[in-house]
Design an enzyme around this catalytic site. Sequence first.
Site, PDB file in Angstrom:
ATOM      1  N   ASP A   8       0.866  -1.175   0.000  1.00 36.71           N
ATOM      2  CA  ASP A   8       0.000   0.000   0.000  1.00 36.71           C
ATOM      3  C   ASP A   8       0.903   1.225   0.000  1.00 36.71           C
ATOM      4  O   ASP A   8       2.114   1.129   0.245  1.00 36.71           O
ATOM      5  CB  ASP A   8      -0.885  -0.042   1.248  1.00 36.71           C
ATOM      6  N   ASP A  10      -0.160   4.922   1.332  1.00 37.30           N
ATOM      7  CA  ASP A  10      -0.324   5.811   2.476  1.00 37.30           C
ATOM      8  C   ASP A  10      -0.222   5.059   3.790  1.00 37.30           C
ATOM      9  O   ASP A  10      -0.944   4.088   4.033  1.00 37.30           O
ATOM     10  CB  ASP A  10      -1.673   6.525   2.388  1.00 37.30           C
TER      11      ASP A  10
END
Length: 262
Positions: A8, A10
């Site tokens: 991922d 963020d």
Amino acid sequence: MTSALILDCDGVLADTERYGHLVAFNQTFEEFGLPVRWSASEYKEKLLIGGGKERMASLLTPEFTAAAGLPADAPGQQAALAAWHRRKTEIYLSLVADGAIPPRPGVDRIVGEALAAGWPVAVASTSAEASVRATLERAVGATRARAVRVFAGDVVPRKKPAPDIYLLALRSLGVPASDAVVIEDSRNGLLAATGAGLTCVITVNDFTRDEDFSEAALVVSSLGDPGGERTVVLASRSGARPGDWVTLADLAIVTGHTARKG
């Protein structure tokens, strides 16, 4: 057998939420004269909504629309929303360029190890693609970033916790779910990964550390680095037992494999 690493963006590549997105949202609201500023605690609740545009859209109640002097019609509101999000992305990119968003420990190291071992590496995020690419380059450097596939933004119809972005990444990489591991930081991300049949490792942060990570194979404070921040194992439901930092061998173990050299 092929092993792949999918991350991922963020909260995984960097501490983007507190130092990047929250700052950019609030500056955008100020510039557009909108009657809202999100505190850290309010933004923590907004993080349960996948996607920046979608978080902004949650503001569009009749009361807010009237207070902000926004158009009453849906097309007018969508145009306003698009303008806000464009400006928010510009502010975020400026923050990244200025070095205001610190990369998380171990990301550069583990991406380098995976690439050296011949693993396909990708980033799968529902944030804007420009933001993801800028964050990736800042976290791992331009050379490594060019070797990493990016799946981001509106390339899938549903945002996390739907598994769409991870299903797209698997199809594009040509890797079965059983041979890939995901690094996430939130329950929404965990649900997206496991919904795609993927094994998931969680690196918590201040916004997510209290969330439910029951389905994760491994939960750690961070990936850790030699000579830097040490990994604290918070939960392990696999055979992986990281030491002071998470290694590629640990990631292979959580998928039931053995790390190999490329």
